[in-house]
Design a protein around this motif. Structure first.
Motif, PDB file in Angstrom:
ATOM      1  N   TYR A   1      32.148  49.764  34.146  1.00  0.00           N
ATOM      2  CA  TYR A   1      30.992  50.619  33.819  1.00  0.00           C
ATOM      3  C   TYR A   1      31.017  51.939  34.601  1.00  0.00           C
ATOM      4  O   TYR A   1      30.657  52.986  34.056  1.00  0.00           O
ATOM      5  CB  TYR A   1      29.679  49.908  34.156  1.00  0.00           C
ATOM      6  N   THR A   2      31.422  51.916  35.883  1.00  0.00           N
ATOM      7  CA  THR A   2      31.377  53.161  36.667  1.00  0.00           C
ATOM      8  C   THR A   2      32.298  54.207  36.040  1.00  0.00           C
ATOM      9  O   THR A   2      31.902  55.358  35.838  1.00  0.00           O
ATOM     10  CB  THR A   2      31.805  52.910  38.130  1.00  0.00           C
ATOM     11  N   GLY A   3      33.532  53.811  35.742  1.00  0.00           N
ATOM     12  CA  GLY A   3      34.496  54.754  35.174  1.00  0.00           C
ATOM     13  C   GLY A   3      34.066  55.222  33.796  1.00  0.00           C
ATOM     14  O   GLY A   3      34.180  56.416  33.463  1.00  0.00           O
TER      15      GLY A   3
ATOM     16  N   LEU B   1      42.247  56.015  33.510  1.00  0.00           N
ATOM     17  CA  LEU B   1      43.358  55.085  33.743  1.00  0.00           C
ATOM     18  C   LEU B   1      42.788  53.726  34.124  1.00  0.00           C
ATOM     19  O   LEU B   1      41.951  53.632  35.032  1.00  0.00           O
ATOM     20  CB  LEU B   1      44.207  55.563  34.923  1.00  0.00           C
ATOM     21  N   GLU B   2      43.220  52.682  33.467  1.00  0.00           N
ATOM     22  CA  GLU B   2      42.732  51.332  33.780  1.00  0.00           C
ATOM     23  C   GLU B   2      43.945  50.436  34.074  1.00  0.00           C
ATOM     24  O   GLU B   2      44.899  50.389  33.296  1.00  0.00           O
ATOM     25  CB  GLU B   2      41.900  50.799  32.600  1.00  0.00           C
ATOM     26  N   ALA B   3      43.873  49.703  35.197  1.00  0.00           N
ATOM     27  CA  ALA B   3      45.003  48.872  35.622  1.00  0.00           C
ATOM     28  C   ALA B   3      45.273  47.719  34.658  1.00  0.00           C
ATOM     29  O   ALA B   3      46.420  47.324  34.449  1.00  0.00           O
ATOM     30  CB  ALA B   3      44.747  48.317  37.016  1.00  0.00           C
TER      31      ALA B   3
ATOM     32  N   GLY C   1      36.846  46.838  31.108  1.00  0.00           N
ATOM     33  CA  GLY C   1      35.808  45.809  31.204  1.00  0.00           C
ATOM     34  C   GLY C   1      36.282  44.417  31.577  1.00  0.00           C
ATOM     35  O   GLY C   1      35.507  43.468  31.504  1.00  0.00           O
ATOM     36  N   TRP C   2      37.521  44.263  32.017  1.00  0.00           N
ATOM     37  CA  TRP C   2      38.011  42.902  32.303  1.00  0.00           C
ATOM     38  C   TRP C   2      37.449  42.344  33.621  1.00  0.00           C
ATOM     39  O   TRP C   2      37.353  41.138  33.789  1.00  0.00           O
ATOM     40  CB  TRP C   2      39.551  42.867  32.384  1.00  0.00           C
ATOM     41  N   ALA C   3      37.073  43.229  34.538  1.00  0.00           N
ATOM     42  CA  ALA C   3      36.688  42.779  35.886  1.00  0.00           C
ATOM     43  C   ALA C   3      35.171  42.528  35.935  1.00  0.00           C
ATOM     44  O   ALA C   3      34.618  41.947  34.999  1.00  0.00           O
ATOM     45  CB  ALA C   3      37.166  43.795  36.914  1.00  0.00           C
ATOM     46  N   ALA C   4      34.499  42.960  36.992  1.00  0.00           N
ATOM     47  CA  ALA C   4      33.064  42.639  37.146  1.00  0.00           C
ATOM     48  C   ALA C   4      32.261  43.047  35.910  1.00  0.00           C
ATOM     49  O   ALA C   4      31.321  42.345  35.509  1.00  0.00           O
ATOM     50  CB  ALA C   4      32.512  43.343  38.388  1.00  0.00           C
ATOM     51  N   SER C   5      32.634  44.168  35.278  1.00  0.00           N
ATOM     52  CA  SER C   5      31.837  44.665  34.148  1.00  0.00           C
ATOM     53  C   SER C   5      31.869  43.714  32.950  1.00  0.00           C
ATOM     54  O   SER C   5      30.975  43.774  32.100  1.00  0.00           O
ATOM     55  CB  SER C   5      32.304  46.067  33.743  1.00  0.00           C
ATOM     56  N   GLY C   6      32.864  42.846  32.882  1.00  0.00           N
ATOM     57  CA  GLY C   6      32.921  41.870  31.782  1.00  0.00           C
ATOM     58  C   GLY C   6      32.582  40.465  32.243  1.00  0.00           C
ATOM     59  O   GLY C   6      32.807  39.503  31.502  1.00  0.00           O
TER      60      GLY C   6
ATOM     61  N   GLY D   1      24.478  40.270  33.266  1.00  0.00           N
ATOM     62  CA  GLY D   1      23.826  41.097  32.250  1.00  0.00           C
ATOM     63  C   GLY D   1      22.396  41.481  32.584  1.00  0.00           C
ATOM     64  O   GLY D   1      21.624  41.870  31.715  1.00  0.00           O
ATOM     65  N   PHE D   2      22.021  41.402  33.867  1.00  0.00           N
ATOM     66  CA  PHE D   2      20.706  41.885  34.320  1.00  0.00           C
ATOM     67  C   PHE D   2      20.850  43.391  34.560  1.00  0.00           C
ATOM     68  O   PHE D   2      21.608  43.814  35.446  1.00  0.00           O
ATOM     69  CB  PHE D   2      20.295  41.238  35.646  1.00  0.00           C
ATOM     70  N   VAL D   3      20.154  44.186  33.766  1.00  0.00           N
ATOM     71  CA  VAL D   3      20.220  45.644  33.934  1.00  0.00           C
ATOM     72  C   VAL D   3      18.983  46.032  34.750  1.00  0.00           C
ATOM     73  O   VAL D   3      17.893  46.176  34.213  1.00  0.00           O
ATOM     74  CB  VAL D   3      20.207  46.367  32.567  1.00  0.00           C
TER      75      VAL D   3
HETATM   76  C1  LIG Z   1      29.812  37.183  38.532  1.00  0.00           C
HETATM   77  C2  LIG Z   1      29.120  38.511  38.643  1.00  0.00           C
HETATM   78  C3  LIG Z   1      27.783  38.625  38.244  1.00  0.00           C
HETATM   79  C4  LIG Z   1      27.131  39.853  38.336  1.00  0.00           C
HETATM   80  N1  LIG Z   1      25.871  39.966  37.812  1.00  0.00           N
HETATM   81  C5  LIG Z   1      25.256  41.182  37.798  1.00  0.00           C
HETATM   82  C6  LIG Z   1      24.022  41.357  37.142  1.00  0.00           C
HETATM   83  O1  LIG Z   1      23.492  40.454  36.482  1.00  0.00           O
HETATM   84  N2  LIG Z   1      23.420  42.580  37.231  1.00  0.00           N
HETATM   85  C7  LIG Z   1      23.994  43.622  37.912  1.00  0.00           C
HETATM   86  O2  LIG Z   1      23.401  44.701  37.974  1.00  0.00           O
HETATM   87  N3  LIG Z   1      25.217  43.495  38.464  1.00  0.00           N
HETATM   88  C8  LIG Z   1      25.873  42.320  38.407  1.00  0.00           C
HETATM   89  N4  LIG Z   1      27.128  42.203  38.929  1.00  0.00           N
HETATM   90  C9  LIG Z   1      27.784  43.411  39.481  1.00  0.00           C
HETATM   91  C10 LIG Z   1      28.279  44.327  38.369  1.00  0.00           C
HETATM   92  O3  LIG Z   1      29.004  43.591  37.423  1.00  0.00           O
HETATM   93  C11 LIG Z   1      29.169  45.412  39.010  1.00  0.00           C
HETATM   94  O4  LIG Z   1      28.439  46.075  40.032  1.00  0.00           O
HETATM   95  C12 LIG Z   1      29.647  46.451  38.008  1.00  0.00           C
HETATM   96  O5  LIG Z   1      30.217  45.844  36.877  1.00  0.00           O
HETATM   97  C13 LIG Z   1      30.652  47.366  38.706  1.00  0.00           C
HETATM   98  O6  LIG Z   1      31.308  48.145  37.740  1.00  0.00           O
HETATM   99  P1  LIG Z   1      32.621  48.941  38.167  1.00  0.00           P
HETATM  100  O7  LIG Z   1      33.070  49.727  37.008  1.00  0.00           O
HETATM  101  O8  LIG Z   1      32.344  49.687  39.437  1.00  0.00           O
HETATM  102  O9  LIG Z   1      33.655  47.802  38.562  1.00  0.00           O
HETATM  103  P2  LIG Z   1      34.664  46.901  37.699  1.00  0.00           P
HETATM  104  O10 LIG Z   1      34.058  46.425  36.450  1.00  0.00           O
HETATM  105  O11 LIG Z   1      35.186  45.878  38.657  1.00  0.00           O
HETATM  106  O12 LIG Z   1      35.818  47.895  37.315  1.00  0.00           O
HETATM  107  C14 LIG Z   1      36.730  48.423  38.247  1.00  0.00           C
HETATM  108  C15 LIG Z   1      37.992  48.707  37.476  1.00  0.00           C
HETATM  109  O13 LIG Z   1      38.904  49.456  38.281  1.00  0.00           O
HETATM  110  C16 LIG Z   1      40.209  49.089  37.884  1.00  0.00           C
HETATM  111  N5  LIG Z   1      41.178  49.475  38.913  1.00  0.00           N
HETATM  112  C17 LIG Z   1      41.212  49.073  40.204  1.00  0.00           C
HETATM  113  N6  LIG Z   1      42.271  49.647  40.844  1.00  0.00           N
HETATM  114  C18 LIG Z   1      42.919  50.429  39.918  1.00  0.00           C
HETATM  115  C19 LIG Z   1      44.081  51.263  39.956  1.00  0.00           C
HETATM  116  N7  LIG Z   1      44.798  51.404  41.061  1.00  0.00           N
HETATM  117  N8  LIG Z   1      44.444  51.903  38.828  1.00  0.00           N
HETATM  118  C20 LIG Z   1      43.722  51.777  37.687  1.00  0.00           C
HETATM  119  N9  LIG Z   1      42.606  50.995  37.604  1.00  0.00           N
HETATM  120  C21 LIG Z   1      42.222  50.337  38.704  1.00  0.00           C
HETATM  121  C22 LIG Z   1      40.109  47.579  37.716  1.00  0.00           C
HETATM  122  O14 LIG Z   1      41.168  47.071  36.934  1.00  0.00           O
HETATM  123  C23 LIG Z   1      38.740  47.433  37.065  1.00  0.00           C
HETATM  124  O15 LIG Z   1      38.796  47.362  35.667  1.00  0.00           O
HETATM  125  C24 LIG Z   1      27.806  40.986  38.870  1.00  0.00           C
HETATM  126  C25 LIG Z   1      29.132  40.872  39.269  1.00  0.00           C
HETATM  127  C26 LIG Z   1      29.791  39.660  39.158  1.00  0.00           C
HETATM  128  C27 LIG Z   1      31.234  39.568  39.568  1.00  0.00           C
END
Ligand SMILES: Cc1cc2nc3c(=O)[nH]c(=O)nc-3n(C[C@H](O)[C@H](O)[C@H](O)COP(=O)(O)OP(=O)(O)OC[C@H]3O[C@@H](n4cnc5c(N)ncnc54)[C@H](O)[C@@H]3O)c2cc1C
Length: 471
Positions: free
Chosen positions: A56-58, A77-79, A83-88, A92-94
């Protein structure tokens, strides 16, 4: 020692065995939707903004960048896959909070808390507006949340926190009218502060809009080196190079490419179960027609919600840090955590005995010691980095994207001037100290949960220094 309701009313091992027997170790959310596979990055590209990470951040960063600067060439760029990591994998609490709740926000940023609170509500409203404007099919509903008391002392906490408007106190009968669990003694209902969403559909729809706006997104394209000159930053990948005057690092719990921030987060594993859809009779026995998100109040808490197709997601409680802070697929299989969750599920909803779980999974949380996102820049503000959402980033990532774009635009805005944005959390100690420190904190939190919520000397000392461990 005081026991928890889950210990007083534990369930049989055979019920747990049967409920988990057919479950698949995969996130339901990304099993339920097909996120398109994209090409791998190759060659040399010059662009205006390079974003690393397609969670979601990216994705918010790319989308909002194109809204600010339609003429920019933006590359993500996605590794692995978007959405495979925390975002998937999340619940789902927004949530509107940008500070991991009111008490954490008020204690850390007393002077600007009201501004942060309003900014969080505005951020949630903006997400809702975007969902409507772009027609995102992601089961978004502003259904609010319930904080439920399972112990007498928690009822008192709820009475103290309820203000009658943002948090409405419900006695036991009113609580059970909404959701029927023998564990509930009371609740507060927060109608405005939480929406519920299907996290996989949200990632898919965000990706669609990002690509529709002209952003180039690449899968399986992990960047491994970052070099900066006075004019540009060069990202090195196996397939080539990207040159950009601005780079946003949106890599969450994964090791920071700005080395000095490596110890500002630790990866913490959080575990989740998803049930099969409830039958009409099972639904009737639970109620829950308002589809509120629910969380209980102990330090080791559960969060749970019901989906658009009437499955129940039940997660939380264990928050596991592994020695060395590595992220490994093998850590996602932890039978004792899944068994504990299944047991606590049937203590909560004994009327659902016989219901099975279709999916079980784990995800990594970027825990930081102040529980809310931090923001850093490097290389004359050509690189911006945001992380540390500590389990509450579904909504806060949009705010973080705006902060990073302000910083990369070189603008001083109300956001960049916030104490929360200018200050940094205390880093965690390196190994071999980090693991025992986290274990000691977890043990102290567990002890408080077994002592009517009273925090012992160790936790009070950490509190005094503004340090903590949460998920
Ligand atoms: C089980 C669980 C339940 C949660 N429940 C909630 C909830 O209900 N409500 C809430 O608000 N939050 C919740 N969260 C937290 C929320 O999901 C995260 O804060 C949010 O998804 C973060 O998004 P992000 O894009 O920063 O991270 P991510 O979704 O983790 O994405 C980071 C991405 O960076 C990529 N990446 C890393 N290194 C590299 C590289 N060198 N090159 C290219 N790509 C790279 C990764 O592959 C990954 O896809 C939960 C998290 C988890 C794990």
């Amino acid at each position: 020692m005081h026991t928890t309701v889950f210990e007083r009313h534990s369930v049989s091992e055979s019920l747990i065995d049967e409920s988990l027997a057919g479950s698949k170790n995969a996130s339901f959310w990304v099993d339920d939707v097909e996120i398109p596979s994209l090409s791998r990055y190759a060659g040399t590209t010059h662009c205006d903004l390079a974003v690393v990470g397609a969670g979601y951040t990216g994705l918010w960063t790319a989308l909002l960048a194109k809204q600010r600067h339609p003429e920019w060439r933006v590359v993500v760029l996605e590794a692995k896959t978007p959405g495979w990591a925390a975002s998937g994998r999340n619940g789902g609490f927004v949530e509107s909070t940008l500070t991991h709740g009111e008490s954490n926000g008020k204690s850390r940023y007393p002077k600007e808390y009201d501004l942060l609170d309003q900014a969080g509500l505005d951020n949630l409203d903006a997400i809702e507006k975007t969902v409507k404007e772009f027609g995102w099919d992601c089961d978004f509903s502003r259904s609010g949340s319930l904080a439920v008391a399972l112990e007498d002392h928690e009822v008192e906490w709820l009475k103290e926190s309820a203000d009658g408007e943002r948090e409405i106190f419900l006695d036991q009968a009113e609580t059970l009218q909404r959701v029927n669990s023998p564990t509930y003694l009371a609740a507060t209902f927060s109608p405005r502060d939480t929406a519920m969403v299907h996290p996989g559909k949200l990632a898919k729809e965000m990706l669609r809009s990002v690509r529709d706006s002209g952003v180039e997104v690449f899968s399986h394209s992990s960047f491994s080196s970052l070099n900066a000159s006075t004019e540009k930053v060069t990202l090195g990948l196996a397939g080539g190079e990207i040159h950009a005057p601005r780079v946003a690092l949106a890599t969450n719990a994964f090791p920071s490419h700005l080395r000095r921030y490596r110890l500002h987060t630790v990866p913490v594993y959080d575990y989740v179960l998803m049930s099969e859809p409830l039958s009409a009779a099972q639904k009737k026995s639970v109620g829950w027609t308002g589809k509120e998100g629910i969380a209980d109040l102990a330090n080791q808490f559960h969060y749970y919600r019901i989906t658009a197709d009437d499955r129940i997601l039940f997660g939380g409680y264990d928050a596991i840090y592994h020695y060395g802070g590595k992220i490994r697929r093998s850590y996602e299989e932890r039978p004792e955590s899944y068994r504990k969750l299944a047991s606590h599920f049937f203590t909560t909803f004994p009327q659902l005995e016989g219901l099975r779980f279709s999916h079980r999974w784990a995800g990594v949380i970027d825990t930081c010691s102040r529980f809310s996102a931090f923001f850093a820049t490097a290389h004359q503000s050509r690189v911006a980095y945001a992380a540390g959402f500590t389990g509450l980033g579904v909504a806060a990532t949009r705010f973080a994207a705006d902060v990073m774009l302000d910083q990369l635009d070189g603008e001083r805005t109300w956001r960049t001037e916030l104490e929360m944005v200018k200050s940094m959390p205390m880093p965690f100690p390196p190994e071999p100290l980090c693991y025992p420190a986290v274990q000691a904190t977890r043990a102290a939190l567990d002890a408080a949960d077994h002592n009517y919520g009273k925090r012992g000397l160790f936790l009070k000392t950490l509190d005094a220094f503004g340090l903590g461990f949460d998920s």
